[in-house]
Write an enzyme that holds these catalytic residues in place. Structure first.
Site, PDB file in Angstrom:
ATOM      1  N   HIS A  39       0.841  -1.198   0.000  1.00  0.00           N
ATOM      2  CA  HIS A  39       0.000   0.000   0.000  1.00  0.00           C
ATOM      3  C   HIS A  39       0.874   1.245   0.000  1.00  0.00           C
ATOM      4  CE1 HIS A  39      -3.265  -2.668   2.054  1.00  0.00           C
ATOM      5  NE2 HIS A  39      -3.121  -2.927   0.778  1.00  0.00           N
TER       6      HIS A  39
HETATM    7  C1  LIG Z   1       0.351  -8.190  -4.734  1.00  0.00           C
HETATM    8  C2  LIG Z   1      -0.548  -7.034  -4.350  1.00  0.00           C
HETATM    9  C3  LIG Z   1      -1.728  -7.292  -3.668  1.00  0.00           C
HETATM   10  C4  LIG Z   1      -2.567  -6.237  -3.307  1.00  0.00           C
HETATM   11  N1  LIG Z   1      -3.765  -6.531  -2.732  1.00  0.00           N
HETATM   12  C5  LIG Z   1      -4.646  -5.523  -2.524  1.00  0.00           C
HETATM   13  C6  LIG Z   1      -5.959  -5.812  -2.068  1.00  0.00           C
HETATM   14  O1  LIG Z   1      -6.340  -6.973  -1.875  1.00  0.00           O
HETATM   15  N2  LIG Z   1      -6.811  -4.765  -1.848  1.00  0.00           N
HETATM   16  C7  LIG Z   1      -6.419  -3.469  -2.052  1.00  0.00           C
HETATM   17  O2  LIG Z   1      -7.212  -2.567  -1.822  1.00  0.00           O
HETATM   18  N3  LIG Z   1      -5.185  -3.180  -2.487  1.00  0.00           N
HETATM   19  C8  LIG Z   1      -4.300  -4.177  -2.765  1.00  0.00           C
HETATM   20  N4  LIG Z   1      -3.084  -3.877  -3.272  1.00  0.00           N
HETATM   21  C9  LIG Z   1      -2.766  -2.457  -3.561  1.00  0.00           C
HETATM   22  C10 LIG Z   1      -3.584  -1.889  -4.712  1.00  0.00           C
HETATM   23  O3  LIG Z   1      -3.874  -2.877  -5.658  1.00  0.00           O
HETATM   24  C11 LIG Z   1      -2.845  -0.705  -5.351  1.00  0.00           C
HETATM   25  O4  LIG Z   1      -2.569   0.256  -4.365  1.00  0.00           O
HETATM   26  C12 LIG Z   1      -3.656  -0.005  -6.432  1.00  0.00           C
HETATM   27  O5  LIG Z   1      -4.198  -0.914  -7.356  1.00  0.00           O
HETATM   28  C13 LIG Z   1      -2.761   1.003  -7.134  1.00  0.00           C
HETATM   29  O6  LIG Z   1      -3.474   1.695  -8.134  1.00  0.00           O
HETATM   30  P1  LIG Z   1      -2.788   2.845  -8.967  1.00  0.00           P
HETATM   31  O7  LIG Z   1      -3.778   3.282  -9.974  1.00  0.00           O
HETATM   32  O8  LIG Z   1      -2.230   3.864  -8.046  1.00  0.00           O
HETATM   33  O9  LIG Z   1      -1.502   2.198  -9.674  1.00  0.00           O
HETATM   34  P2  LIG Z   1      -1.353   0.873 -10.552  1.00  0.00           P
HETATM   35  O10 LIG Z   1      -2.608   0.091 -10.540  1.00  0.00           O
HETATM   36  O11 LIG Z   1      -0.104   0.214 -10.097  1.00  0.00           O
HETATM   37  O12 LIG Z   1      -1.187   1.412 -12.035  1.00  0.00           O
HETATM   38  C14 LIG Z   1      -0.030   1.938 -12.592  1.00  0.00           C
HETATM   39  C15 LIG Z   1       0.035   1.518 -14.051  1.00  0.00           C
HETATM   40  O13 LIG Z   1       0.972   2.326 -14.749  1.00  0.00           O
HETATM   41  C16 LIG Z   1       1.751   1.516 -15.600  1.00  0.00           C
HETATM   42  N5  LIG Z   1       3.023   2.195 -15.831  1.00  0.00           N
HETATM   43  C17 LIG Z   1       3.971   2.476 -14.905  1.00  0.00           C
HETATM   44  N6  LIG Z   1       5.005   3.134 -15.482  1.00  0.00           N
HETATM   45  C18 LIG Z   1       4.693   3.276 -16.782  1.00  0.00           C
HETATM   46  C19 LIG Z   1       5.370   3.875 -17.888  1.00  0.00           C
HETATM   47  N7  LIG Z   1       6.556   4.464 -17.746  1.00  0.00           N
HETATM   48  N8  LIG Z   1       4.775   3.851 -19.112  1.00  0.00           N
HETATM   49  C20 LIG Z   1       3.563   3.255 -19.257  1.00  0.00           C
HETATM   50  N9  LIG Z   1       2.871   2.677 -18.244  1.00  0.00           N
HETATM   51  C21 LIG Z   1       3.436   2.691 -17.017  1.00  0.00           C
HETATM   52  C22 LIG Z   1       1.874   0.225 -14.821  1.00  0.00           C
HETATM   53  O14 LIG Z   1       2.263  -0.846 -15.653  1.00  0.00           O
HETATM   54  C23 LIG Z   1       0.488   0.076 -14.233  1.00  0.00           C
HETATM   55  O15 LIG Z   1      -0.386  -0.580 -15.102  1.00  0.00           O
HETATM   56  C24 LIG Z   1      -2.211  -4.908  -3.629  1.00  0.00           C
HETATM   57  C25 LIG Z   1      -1.024  -4.658  -4.305  1.00  0.00           C
HETATM   58  C26 LIG Z   1      -0.195  -5.703  -4.678  1.00  0.00           C
HETATM   59  C27 LIG Z   1       1.074  -5.406  -5.427  1.00  0.00           C
END
Ligand SMILES: Cc1cc2nc3c(=O)[nH]c(=O)nc-3n(C[C@H](O)[C@H](O)[C@H](O)COP(=O)(O)OP(=O)(O)OC[C@H]3O[C@@H](n4cnc5c(N)ncnc54)[C@H](O)[C@@H]3O)c2cc1C
Ligand SMILES: *[C@@H]1O[C@H](CO)[C@@H](O)[C@H](O)[C@H]1NC(C)=O
Ligand SMILES: *[C@@H]1O[C@H](CO)[C@@H](O)[C@H](O)[C@H]1NC(C)=O
Length: 630
Positions: free
Chosen positions: A565
């Site tokens: 997180h």
């Molecule tokens: C193993 C695991 C289990 C988890 N379990 C839970 C859970 O059960 N419940 C919960 O609430 N949270 C959970 N979390 C946390 C939660 O899933 C994340 O905090 C949340 O999904 C993050 O969302 P986001 O939109 O901030 O980023 P992300 O969903 O990480 O999106 C970022 C995206 O940007 C892309 N990207 C990055 N750099 C570049 C670039 N230079 N060019 C193009 N694309 C790029 C990445 O590939 C990715 O697709 C978990 C996390 C992990 C790793």
């Protein structure tokens, strides 16, 4: 005539997809008219097209769009889908990873996804006070690299946070982010199907993101839920009026299958939304910035060995997640002056990007054995009959268990200084352990040394002994980490040092959480199934009397397990606060036409898992952008 269902075909397909995370990502780069692979043809003939549905997301970039969204994760997919509802606006969504396959949709295989190309696979810097059960004290830091982002590889727990979290954001100088103001954005995306909560004002039933009960529950979960109540924890809806208490977990699944940001927000609109272009397997390497006006006007990206520059008429929006959004800002000259100077990136705007990094650290365990049989999760249960039933649409088998997670208990601990309505610790009850997959995916995903499995858990696997475990999670760590770049190569990892447990108080709160889990295990409902603590000592902690406070302190620093997180690397707050990077409209301080929209903006660790907040941030950002450009 329909071809009869060939079980061996289905199974071998599942295995093929499992084994070939890398390859199946590659097959998806062909254009929309490319030929699907023979396995997929077979599945379509069997009427299973919807399960595997391999869409092709390879729109060749045009020179200009109104909005460029970098990163198709939880927040990015939500934002791109909402912005493209306006047919006057063109939106370009860029994702470094490929497209989900069948395996992503099987909730019980959540841990396995960390071993595929859908994980960036980061490791932390060696930790001085934590991660001692890992080679070089390096904790694994998985992140999703796929259309859907981390929501496509996570554990699917749906959890929003405490009212005070958001009221705190607002009080810190972020108007519009109080609980009352963000709740409508949580509700906007939710489509709940939760037993007993049909009329709750805290749940919506018509949004795009499916939130449901996990329909496969072990007897262990039922017994634990009763025991927790016997120990004084009321049954509650942790997304409702009060978090404190015990609940069956609420999951972002649809009919027992993972419902990622991609499935919820992108797939349903893909065919009709001509103004939304999506490019997968494309890495953004830099934001294009006009230094004179401090305006973002596009991005540079690489795709299949070619470099492109794409311009944004209105805005560039970073949704690349808590590690990669700060990385992209720094590669583009926005960040701490000393770090940029050290790597030779000309400064555009000095801001404390990556200077703070919070995470939710857990203790993996304790594990309890029971005298039940056939209730715990073991890989051997995933045999042909269950796989077949899953493929045919059954949603109540072990395949739909979200990696074994069954109940959550939000508790206060005696030493806590926090307000009485705000939990300090979460007990995550899981119907298994490292024994569930015989020391493979789960242990590798956490980067645990092999002896942790062989010395503590292998015996449980060999005897198929029923048991369950807790992940004990700490909500408000005093330990603060940071992230920086060690060179200007955009394809290299940022350096990530979470500094877990550098504040000793964090260990003490986890210790209190462990004690509460043990107390609950002694309640009548747990004793009725013969519950007792697994007494195999943690490798490296044998010198402490088993289950003494010092033993647990050692265990906490050894079986350190992050729930991923990570937040605050592009912290939100007023410009007058020197720790912040974006303002309450998510605009980068001192810059024009540049926002960050993902979990990196969350200013302090929330009393929750972070995926629901990512969806909320995407929904709210869409309204902020609309208000600015309409
Ligand atoms: C193993 C695991 C289990 C988890 N379990 C839970 C859970 O059960 N419940 C919960 O609430 N949270 C959970 N979390 C946390 C939660 O899933 C994340 O905090 C949340 O999904 C993050 O969302 P986001 O939109 O901030 O980023 P992300 O969903 O990480 O999106 C970022 C995206 O940007 C892309 N990207 C990055 N750099 C570049 C670039 N230079 N060019 C193009 N694309 C790029 C990445 O590939 C990715 O697709 C978990 C996390 C992990 C790793
Ligand atoms: C439920 O979701 C739909 C679709 O997003 C939205 O129109 C509606 O306003 C939401 N209802 C509530 C109570 O928020
Ligand atoms: C499990 O343990 C409880 C408590 O010791 C006992 O009453 C019960 O009979 C045991 N059940 C089995 C199947 O051994």
């Amino acid at each position: 005539m329909e071809r009869p269902l060939s079980l061996s075909l289905l199974l071998s397909l599942l295995l093929v997809v499992l084994a070939s995370g890398q390859r199946s990502q590659k097959t998806q780069t062909r254009n929309r008219n490319g030929n699907p692979s023979p396995e997929l043809d077979d599945l379509r003939r069997l009427g299973l097209g919807n399960i595997i549905n391999v869409p092709l997301y390879s729109d060749v970039p045009q020179s200009h769009y109104d909005f460029i969204v970098v990163g198709a994760g939880a927040a990015g997919c939500t934002l791109a889908a909402r912005l493209s509802e306006n047919p006057q606006w063109s939106v370009f969504l860029i994702e470094a990873g490929g497209v989900e396959n069948l395996v992503h949709q099987v909730p019980v295989l959540a841990a396995h996804l960390q071993a595929t190309a859908s994980n960036w696979g980061y490791l932390s810097q060696p930790q001085r006070h934590a991660c001692r059960g890992m080679p070089q004290n390096q904790c694994a830091l998985p992140r999703g690299k796929v259309l859907g982002g981390t929501s496509s590889i996570n554990y699917m727990i749906y959890n929003r946070g405490n009212k005070r979290d958001f009221d705190g954001w607002a009080a810190a100088g972020n108007p519009g982010w109080s609980y009352e103001e963000v709740l409508p954005y949580f509700l906007r995306s939710e489509r709940a199907q939760l037993q007993g909560l049909e009329h709750s004002p805290y749940h919506n039933h018509s949004g795009p993101l499916s939130v449901e009960d996990v329909r496969h529950r072990s007897r262990l979960a039922h017994s634990y839920l009763r025991a927790a109540q016997e120990a004084g924890h009321p049954k509650t809806d942790y997304n409702g009026e009060s978090q404190l208490g015990v609940s069956y977990v609420q999951a972002t699944t649809q009919k027992g299958r993972r419902h990622s940001a991609f499935r919820a927000f992108i797939e349903p609109i893909r065919q009709r939304r001509r103004n939304l272009h999506i490019l997968t397997l494309a890495r953004v390497t830099r934001i294009l910035i006009d230094g004179a006006t401090k305006s973002a006007y596009g991005v540079e990206l690489t795709h299949q060995g070619r470099r492109y520059q794409v311009k944004a008429r209105k805005e560039v929006i970073l949704s690349a997640g808590a590690f990669n959004s700060p990385q992209l800002l720094m590669l583009s000259g926005i960040g701490p002056e000393d770090n940029l100077k050290a790597i030779g990136v000309p400064l555009v705007k000095a801001l404390p990007v990556g200077k703070r990094l919070y995470d939710h650290m857990c203790h993996f365990g304790p594990t309890f054995v029971t005298n039940t049989t056939g209730e715990s999760l073991f890989a051997a249960q995933l045999g042909p009959p269950v796989v077949k039933e899953f493929l045919l649409g059954r949603a109540d088998t072990i395949m739909s268990s979200i990696g074994g997670v069954e109940t959550l208990t939000f508790i206060k601990v005696p030493s806590a200084q926090s307000p009485p309505t705000q939990p300090d610790i979460e007990l995550i009850q899981v119907a298994g352990s490292l024994a569930s997959d015989e020391g493979t995916a789960l242990a590798k995903g956490a980067n645990f040394k092999p002896e942790i499995y062989t010395r503590m858990y292998k015996d449980l696997a060999d005897r198929r002994q029923d048991h369950f475990s807790f992940l004990i999670m700490h909500f408000s760590p005093a330990s603060v980490g940071r992230l920086w770049l060690h060179n200007r190569n955009p394809l290299e990892w940022p350096r990530i040092d979470p500094k877990y447990f550098s504040a000793p108080g964090d260990v003490e709160q986890l210790l209190e959480g462990i004690k509460e889990a043990i107390r609950i295990s002694q309640m009548p409902a747990m004793q009725a199934i013969g519950t007792r603590l697994l007494d195999k000592p943690v490798p490296g902690c044998e010198s402490f009397p088993f289950a003494s406070d010092d033993y647990w302190r050692c265990s906490i620093r050894t079986l350190s397990y992050t729930l991923h997180h990570q937040v605050a690397t592009c912290r939100m707050g007023p410009e007058s606060d020197p720790t912040t990077v974006v303002d309450h409209r998510l605009k980068v301080h001192g810059m024009r036409r540049l926002r960050v929209v993902d979990t990196s903006i969350i200013p302090v660790p929330p009393t929750a898992h972070t995926n629901a907040a990512a969806f909320m941030i995407g929904e709210k950002a869409a309204d902020l952008v609309r208000a600015d450009w309409s």
